[in-house]
Design a protein around this motif. Structure first.
Motif, PDB file in Angstrom:
ATOM      1  N   VAL A 175     -20.993  33.559  17.229  1.00 12.71           N
ATOM      2  CA  VAL A 175     -21.305  32.154  17.043  1.00 12.71           C
ATOM      3  C   VAL A 175     -22.789  31.961  17.346  1.00 12.71           C
ATOM      4  CG1 VAL A 175     -20.663  31.500  19.402  1.00 12.71           C
ATOM      5  CG2 VAL A 175     -20.667  29.784  17.608  1.00 12.71           C
ATOM      6  N   GLU A 176     -23.414  31.182  16.496  1.00  8.38           N
ATOM      7  CA  GLU A 176     -24.861  30.974  16.640  1.00  8.38           C
ATOM      8  C   GLU A 176     -25.131  29.482  16.758  1.00  8.38           C
ATOM      9  OE1 GLU A 176     -27.642  33.342  14.027  1.00  8.38           O
ATOM     10  OE2 GLU A 176     -28.236  31.318  13.416  1.00  8.38           O
ATOM     11  N   ASP A 177     -25.867  29.090  17.780  1.00 10.10           N
ATOM     12  CA  ASP A 177     -26.184  27.662  17.895  1.00 10.10           C
ATOM     13  C   ASP A 177     -27.409  27.330  17.041  1.00 10.10           C
ATOM     14  OD1 ASP A 177     -28.471  28.351  19.286  1.00 10.10           O
ATOM     15  OD2 ASP A 177     -27.579  28.020  21.255  1.00 10.10           O
ATOM     16  N   SER A 178     -27.761  26.058  17.038  1.00 13.99           N
ATOM     17  CA  SER A 178     -28.840  25.653  16.125  1.00 13.99           C
ATOM     18  C   SER A 178     -30.199  26.191  16.546  1.00 13.99           C
ATOM     19  CB  SER A 178     -28.890  24.127  16.000  1.00 13.99           C
ATOM     20  OG  SER A 178     -28.878  23.536  17.281  1.00 13.99           O
ATOM     21  N   ASN A 179     -30.253  26.766  17.764  1.00 11.16           N
ATOM     22  CA  ASN A 179     -31.511  27.392  18.187  1.00 11.16           C
ATOM     23  C   ASN A 179     -31.573  28.876  17.828  1.00 11.16           C
ATOM     24  OD1 ASN A 179     -32.534  25.048  19.363  1.00 11.16           O
ATOM     25  ND2 ASN A 179     -31.328  25.407  21.208  1.00 11.16           N
ATOM     26  N   SER A 213     -26.262  21.390  20.752  1.00 12.37           N
ATOM     27  CA  SER A 213     -26.562  21.840  19.395  1.00 12.37           C
ATOM     28  C   SER A 213     -25.900  20.925  18.364  1.00 12.37           C
ATOM     29  CB  SER A 213     -26.058  23.278  19.249  1.00 12.37           C
ATOM     30  OG  SER A 213     -26.432  23.804  18.013  1.00 12.37           O
ATOM     31  N   GLU A 214     -26.588  20.699  17.293  1.00 11.18           N
ATOM     32  CA  GLU A 214     -26.056  19.843  16.232  1.00 11.18           C
ATOM     33  C   GLU A 214     -24.899  20.522  15.517  1.00 11.18           C
ATOM     34  OE1 GLU A 214     -26.941  16.730  15.032  1.00 11.18           O
ATOM     35  OE2 GLU A 214     -28.192  16.508  16.828  1.00 11.18           O
ATOM     36  N   TYR A 215     -24.958  21.814  15.473  1.00  7.39           N
ATOM     37  CA  TYR A 215     -23.915  22.559  14.755  1.00  7.39           C
ATOM     38  C   TYR A 215     -23.829  23.961  15.333  1.00  7.39           C
ATOM     39  CZ  TYR A 215     -27.878  24.758  12.398  1.00  7.39           C
ATOM     40  OH  TYR A 215     -29.036  25.423  12.136  1.00  7.39           O
ATOM     41  N   ILE A 216     -22.771  24.649  14.980  1.00  8.27           N
ATOM     42  CA  ILE A 216     -22.708  26.080  15.282  1.00  8.27           C
ATOM     43  C   ILE A 216     -22.388  26.825  13.993  1.00  8.27           C
ATOM     44  CG2 ILE A 216     -22.087  25.979  17.734  1.00  8.27           C
ATOM     45  CD1 ILE A 216     -19.171  26.323  16.923  1.00  8.27           C
ATOM     46  N   LYS A 217     -22.880  28.011  13.959  1.00  2.96           N
ATOM     47  CA  LYS A 217     -22.655  28.824  12.757  1.00  2.96           C
ATOM     48  C   LYS A 217     -21.724  29.961  13.153  1.00  2.96           C
ATOM     49  CE  LYS A 217     -25.444  31.381   9.376  1.00  2.96           C
ATOM     50  NZ  LYS A 217     -26.800  31.857   9.097  1.00  2.96           N
ATOM     51  N   MET A 218     -20.669  30.121  12.423  1.00 10.12           N
ATOM     52  CA  MET A 218     -19.705  31.194  12.702  1.00 10.12           C
ATOM     53  C   MET A 218     -20.012  32.363  11.763  1.00 10.12           C
ATOM     54  SD  MET A 218     -17.647  29.803  14.978  1.00 10.12           S
ATOM     55  CE  MET A 218     -16.079  30.659  14.912  1.00 10.12           C
ATOM     56  N   ILE A 219     -20.282  33.502  12.348  1.00 11.30           N
ATOM     57  CA  ILE A 219     -20.645  34.664  11.529  1.00 11.30           C
ATOM     58  C   ILE A 219     -19.626  35.777  11.743  1.00 11.30           C
ATOM     59  CG2 ILE A 219     -22.485  36.310  10.964  1.00 11.30           C
ATOM     60  CD1 ILE A 219     -24.332  34.362  12.665  1.00 11.30           C
ATOM     61  N   PRO A 220     -18.816  36.066  10.722  1.00 14.99           N
ATOM     62  CA  PRO A 220     -17.853  37.162  10.864  1.00 14.99           C
ATOM     63  C   PRO A 220     -18.563  38.502  10.999  1.00 14.99           C
ATOM     64  CG  PRO A 220     -17.482  35.902   8.838  1.00 14.99           C
ATOM     65  CD  PRO A 220     -18.795  35.490   9.376  1.00 14.99           C
ATOM     66  N   ASP A 240     -21.569  39.747   8.672  1.00 18.23           N
ATOM     67  CA  ASP A 240     -21.250  39.338   7.310  1.00 18.23           C
ATOM     68  C   ASP A 240     -21.794  37.925   7.098  1.00 18.23           C
ATOM     69  OD1 ASP A 240     -20.245  38.940   4.828  1.00 18.23           O
ATOM     70  OD2 ASP A 240     -18.125  38.982   5.401  1.00 18.23           O
ATOM     71  N   GLU A 241     -23.104  37.858   6.971  1.00 18.86           N
ATOM     72  CA  GLU A 241     -23.767  36.558   6.852  1.00 18.86           C
ATOM     73  C   GLU A 241     -23.260  35.795   5.624  1.00 18.86           C
ATOM     74  OE1 GLU A 241     -26.075  35.151   8.813  1.00 18.86           O
ATOM     75  OE2 GLU A 241     -26.828  36.778  10.081  1.00 18.86           O
ATOM     76  N   GLU A 242     -22.877  36.557   4.616  1.00 21.62           N
ATOM     77  CA  GLU A 242     -22.469  35.938   3.353  1.00 21.62           C
ATOM     78  C   GLU A 242     -21.256  35.023   3.535  1.00 21.62           C
ATOM     79  OE1 GLU A 242     -20.989  37.297  -1.065  1.00 21.62           O
ATOM     80  OE2 GLU A 242     -21.732  38.846   0.299  1.00 21.62           O
ATOM     81  N   HIS A 243     -20.368  35.429   4.465  1.00 23.16           N
ATOM     82  CA  HIS A 243     -19.158  34.638   4.681  1.00 23.16           C
ATOM     83  C   HIS A 243     -19.242  33.779   5.934  1.00 23.16           C
ATOM     84  CE1 HIS A 243     -17.608  37.798   1.917  1.00 23.16           C
ATOM     85  NE2 HIS A 243     -17.055  36.714   1.368  1.00 23.16           N
ATOM     86  N   SER A 244     -20.459  33.552   6.403  1.00 19.28           N
ATOM     87  CA  SER A 244     -20.598  32.690   7.576  1.00 19.28           C
ATOM     88  C   SER A 244     -20.353  31.233   7.175  1.00 19.28           C
ATOM     89  CB  SER A 244     -21.990  32.859   8.175  1.00 19.28           C
ATOM     90  OG  SER A 244     -22.962  32.440   7.249  1.00 19.28           O
ATOM     91  N   PHE A 245     -19.992  30.425   8.137  1.00 25.14           N
ATOM     92  CA  PHE A 245     -19.818  29.000   7.852  1.00 25.14           C
ATOM     93  C   PHE A 245     -20.257  28.162   9.044  1.00 25.14           C
ATOM     94  CE2 PHE A 245     -15.913  28.605  10.344  1.00 25.14           C
ATOM     95  CZ  PHE A 245     -15.438  29.910  10.346  1.00 25.14           C
ATOM     96  N   ILE A 246     -20.564  26.924   8.719  1.00 23.62           N
ATOM     97  CA  ILE A 246     -21.165  26.065   9.741  1.00 23.62           C
ATOM     98  C   ILE A 246     -20.191  24.950  10.143  1.00 23.62           C
ATOM     99  CG2 ILE A 246     -22.962  24.299  10.069  1.00 23.62           C
ATOM    100  CD1 ILE A 246     -24.839  26.163   8.513  1.00 23.62           C
ATOM    101  N   ILE A 247     -20.082  24.754  11.444  1.00 21.48           N
ATOM    102  CA  ILE A 247     -19.224  23.676  11.957  1.00 21.48           C
ATOM    103  C   ILE A 247     -20.122  22.622  12.609  1.00 21.48           C
ATOM    104  CG2 ILE A 247     -17.423  23.106  13.634  1.00 21.48           C
ATOM    105  CD1 ILE A 247     -16.439  26.014  13.336  1.00 21.48           C
ATOM    106  N   ARG A 248     -19.999  21.426  12.142  1.00 22.25           N
ATOM    107  CA  ARG A 248     -20.776  20.341  12.749  1.00 22.25           C
ATOM    108  C   ARG A 248     -20.174  19.995  14.100  1.00 22.25           C
ATOM    109  NH1 ARG A 248     -19.751  15.867  10.636  1.00 22.25           N
ATOM    110  NH2 ARG A 248     -18.274  16.516   9.040  1.00 22.25           N
ATOM    111  N   LEU A 249     -20.965  19.792  15.075  1.00 24.02           N
ATOM    112  CA  LEU A 249     -20.455  19.443  16.403  1.00 24.02           C
ATOM    113  C   LEU A 249     -20.540  17.941  16.649  1.00 24.02           C
ATOM    114  CD1 LEU A 249     -21.933  22.283  18.661  1.00 24.02           C
ATOM    115  CD2 LEU A 249     -19.712  22.192  17.516  1.00 24.02           C
ATOM    116  N   LYS A 250     -21.373  17.241  15.882  1.00 28.19           N
ATOM    117  CA  LYS A 250     -21.547  15.800  16.135  1.00 28.19           C
ATOM    118  C   LYS A 250     -21.399  15.003  14.842  1.00 28.19           C
ATOM    119  CE  LYS A 250     -24.414  16.645  20.091  1.00 28.19           C
ATOM    120  NZ  LYS A 250     -25.753  16.754  20.637  1.00 28.19           N
TER     121      LYS A 250
END
Lengths: 250, 169
Positions: A175-179, A213-220, A240-250
């Motif tokens: 999981v990657e935060d917006s920073n 963080s405004e969002y988190i990015k999920m990277i398989p 697998d950056e190609e299949h990563s997806f972003i979840i808004r936290l706010k």
């Protein structure tokens, strides 16, 4: 001008060179002589005539200068020593002297103290299209001072028997935060949903993770080889950056 | 080595010191400064000289360093292609010289001024000072191959220039 000169024979060249160079100027010779004499007699215990005070003056000057240099050097070393010692002390306090957990704990407790009045905020429910066959539904997820709790329901039309299809339900994530800070997630797979929790198991790292963080990015990610039979080597994961997806936290 | 012996050596090497410094620095006053400084440093550090046989080589090495320091410090890198200046300098220095043959070779000195510092220095060491390739490599802290290569290129340049400009055969 002699047009019949040759440039073949070594001796000829030698002669030409020797005669070609300008003679040493008289002034130069005198300068060398003077310098040699000055250095030769500077520190020698010679009997001086009454009007020759040069050596004494020079020696006194040299001694004073040397003493000054030694004192200055000592002071510099002392100052550098104090600065290095202070820097080391500060550094070791933050990084090494205290157990990491204690540091983290103190940070966490400070953060907790600051945020005790903070409310638990719900992460907006959202449906994210990951690929043409799979969507992720974020439900009952929260952000609290103790961390982030994520519940993700994967809905897919993929046939998991087909190895080419990615099974998000049993996928490991970073999981990657917006920073841009990345953390390895510890997940708990379920039948119909996979819940990944950041909080209890991640309390030690929660301060590093930006809960604002405004969002988190999920990277398989996958581990090369068979992860069951072979030993997992940290750092060998394939993102697998190609299949990563972003979840808004706010 | 005691100071008196070293002083004698320095005085005997005056011409050599001039040629070496002149190979790097074009201005005579800069040569004066560099050599004076090198001699002073050498006297101060004389106790560090382990082998007396290498006293001159050691002094030469100090002088080279000092010349480069002067060159860098004063930003007085001379234009080696400045033909007129070289000839003027040459004539100025040799106008009142006693050996008549020198006037016939100003073309070679001028040609030398077209070489770069490194090539000129190698030529000076090899032809004027009579150092061997091995000694030059130790002095300049470069390989013997590099010394040979610099010598070869320098000779080639001199030859070409003298052939083209002065009809050497």
């Amino acid at each position: 001008m002699n047009n019949k000169k040759t440039f073949v024979n070594h001796e000829e060249i030698m002669d030409q060179f020797v005669f070609s160079f300008p003679e040493t100027p008289e002034l130069f010779k005198q300068a060398v002589q003077k310098t040699v004499e000055k250095n030769l007699y500077q520190k020698q215990p010679i009997s001086r005539s009454d009007n020759d005070y040069t050596s004494t003056t020079d020696n006194t000057h040299n001694r004073t200068w040397k003493t000054l240099k030694v004192v200055t050097a000592s002071l510099c070393i002392l100052i550098i020593g104090v600065v290095v010692y202070s820097a080391e002390s500060a550094f070791s306090y933050d990084q090494f002297s205290i157990d990491d957990r204690q540091v983290e704990k103190s940070f966490t407790s400070e953060t907790t103290t600051e945020k005790t009045s903070d409310k638990i905020i719900s992460i907006p429910e959202q449906t994210i299209e990951i690929d043409s066959r799979t969507t992720a539904r974020v439900i009952n997820s929260t952000i609290s001072p103790s961390g982030i709790i994520l519940n993700i329901q994967f809905i897919t039309t993929s046939d998991y028997s087909n190895k080419s299809s990615r099974n998000y339900n049993s996928t490991k994530y970073y999981v990657e935060d917006s920073n841009g800070n990345r953390k390895l997630l510890i997940g708990y797979p379920g039948d119909a949903a996979r819940s990944v929790k950041l909080g209890v198991n991640w309390s030690a790292d929660i301060d590093d993770f930006d809960t604002d963080s405004e969002y988190i990015k999920m990277i398989p990610y996958t581990i090369p080889g068979n992860s069951i039979t072979s030993n997992y080597i940290p750092g060998t994961e394939i993102m697998d950056e190609e299949h990563s997806f972003i979840i808004r936290l706010k | 080595m005691d100071k008196d012996t070293f002083a004698k050596l320095v005085i005997e090497s005056t011409d050599s010191l001039y040629r070496i410094s002149k190979s790097i620095l074009k201005n005579d006053s800069d040569c004066n400064d560099a050599v004076s400084e090198a001699i002073t440093i050498a006297f101060q550090k004389l106790h560090t000289l382990k082998n007396d046989n290498y006293a001159k080589t050691w002094l030469t090495r100090i002088l080279i360093n000092e010349c480069y320091r002067q060159q860098k410090y004063h930003h007085r890198i001379q234009l080696i292609s400045n033909k007129n200046e070289s000839v003027m300098n040459y004539l100025e220095h040799n106008h009142s010289t006693s050996h008549p043959i020198s006037e016939n070779y100003y073309d070679l000195y001028e040609a030398m001024s077209l070489l770069n510092d490194k090539q000129r220095l190698v030529i000076t060491f090899f032809y004027y000072e009579g150092y061997s390739i091995k000694e030059i490599s130790q002095l300049l802290k470069v390989s013997q191959g590099t010394v040979k290569s610099r010598l070869s290129i320098a000779r080639q340049k001199l030859k070409q220039y003298l052939e083209e400009e002065y009809g050497y055969e």
